[in-house]
Design a protein around this motif. Structure first.
Motif, mmCIF file in Angstrom:
data_model
loop_
_atom_site.group_PDB
_atom_site.id
_atom_site.type_symbol
_atom_site.label_atom_id
_atom_site.label_comp_id
_atom_site.label_asym_id
_atom_site.label_seq_id
_atom_site.Cartn_x
_atom_site.Cartn_y
_atom_site.Cartn_z
ATOM 1 N N CYS A 188 -13.441 18.310 -10.094
ATOM 2 C CA CYS A 188 -12.884 18.518 -8.769
ATOM 3 C C CYS A 188 -12.042 16.982 -7.915
ATOM 4 N N ARG A 189 -13.183 16.196 -8.350
ATOM 5 C CA ARG A 189 -12.954 14.866 -8.276
ATOM 6 C C ARG A 189 -11.705 14.888 -9.155
ATOM 7 N N THR A 190 -11.423 14.496 -9.984
ATOM 8 C CA THR A 190 -10.562 14.569 -10.576
ATOM 9 C C THR A 190 -9.037 15.326 -10.417
ATOM 10 N N LEU A 191 -9.280 16.566 -10.407
ATOM 11 C CA LEU A 191 -8.031 17.496 -9.741
ATOM 12 C C LEU A 191 -7.650 16.519 -8.821
ATOM 13 N N ALA A 192 -8.538 15.927 -7.789
ATOM 14 C CA ALA A 192 -7.752 15.404 -6.337
ATOM 15 C C ALA A 192 -7.272 14.260 -6.717
ATOM 16 N N PHE A 193 -7.693 13.130 -7.970
ATOM 17 C CA PHE A 193 -6.871 11.988 -7.780
ATOM 18 C C PHE A 193 -5.713 12.570 -8.389
ATOM 19 N N LEU A 194 -5.788 13.393 -9.580
ATOM 20 C CA LEU A 194 -4.371 14.082 -10.434
ATOM 21 C C LEU A 194 -2.969 14.862 -9.243
ATOM 22 N N PHE A 198 1.069 -1.031 0.124
ATOM 23 C CA PHE A 198 0.102 0.136 -0.087
ATOM 24 C C PHE A 198 0.863 1.462 -0.173
ATOM 25 N N GLU A 199 0.285 2.406 -0.447
ATOM 26 C CA GLU A 199 1.404 3.157 -0.574
ATOM 27 C C GLU A 199 0.218 4.867 -0.263
ATOM 28 N N GLU A 200 0.536 5.586 0.571
ATOM 29 C CA GLU A 200 0.086 6.301 0.716
ATOM 30 C C GLU A 200 -0.043 7.460 -0.042
ATOM 31 N N ASN A 201 -1.007 7.931 -0.382
ATOM 32 C CA ASN A 201 -1.461 9.137 -1.284
ATOM 33 C C ASN A 201 -2.008 10.561 -1.070
ATOM 34 N N PRO A 202 -1.348 10.931 0.269
ATOM 35 C CA PRO A 202 -2.369 11.838 0.796
ATOM 36 C C PRO A 202 -3.091 13.100 0.471
ATOM 37 N N GLU A 230 -1.380 12.110 -7.788
ATOM 38 C CA GLU A 230 -0.581 11.149 -8.232
ATOM 39 C C GLU A 230 0.876 11.899 -8.830
ATOM 40 N N GLY A 231 0.693 13.631 -8.579
ATOM 41 C CA GLY A 231 1.828 14.481 -8.045
ATOM 42 C C GLY A 231 1.586 15.273 -9.138
ATOM 43 N N ARG A 232 1.182 15.256 -9.990
ATOM 44 C CA ARG A 232 0.758 15.315 -11.869
ATOM 45 C C ARG A 232 0.603 16.817 -11.231
ATOM 46 N N LYS A 233 1.276 17.763 -12.497
ATOM 47 C CA LYS A 233 1.224 19.298 -12.538
ATOM 48 C C LYS A 233 -0.022 19.832 -13.249
#
Length: 131
Positions: A112-118, A11-15, A121-124
């Protein structure tokens, strides 16, 4: 008979960062870090503010990126168009594409959901969200 080795799940945490944004479909309100917005908001570079561009036709690369260095451009621009999905003009989409910025148009709730997901992932990614 072969013996199966123990399989482990990693598991990897994605805060979720402090700029988690929500859209309340019932009230048409965008909430971000304890602030409430009833007008379009532009989220970029870890900040948010009311957008000076009130319509989709005003979202051009020249308008959005006039004060931004090319190194700071987003990989992707998410456009939240309110309760109903709308699209920007294909020429404006092509203008963003020519400078290497992908554009996705969707309703604001999905944006909003897509932005949180991106961001997880550390995406700009930047977002222009219309209530």
């Amino acid at each position: 008979m072969k013996r199966q080795q123990d399989k482990k799940m990693l598991f990897e945490e994605n805060p979720i960062d402090e700029h988690f944004v929500e859209y309340d479909r019932r009230t048409g309100e965008i909430r971000l870090s304890g602030r409430h917005f009833n007008k379009p908001v532009l989220l970029h570079k870890d900040s948010a503010g009311l957008s000076k561009w009130q319509s989709l036709s005003e979202l051009t690369p020249d308008n959005l990126l006039s004060d931004v260095k090319a190194d700071d451009y987003p990989e992707i621009l998410i456009i939240g168009t309110g309760a109903v999905q709308k699209f920007i003009h294909p020429k404006i989409m092509a203008d963003f594409s020519q400078i290497g910025i992908g554009v996705e148009c969707m309703n604001t709730e999905s944006a909003c959901r897509t932005l949180a997901f991106l961001h997880s992932e550390g995406r700009k990614a930047w977002a222009w969200l219309q209530p």
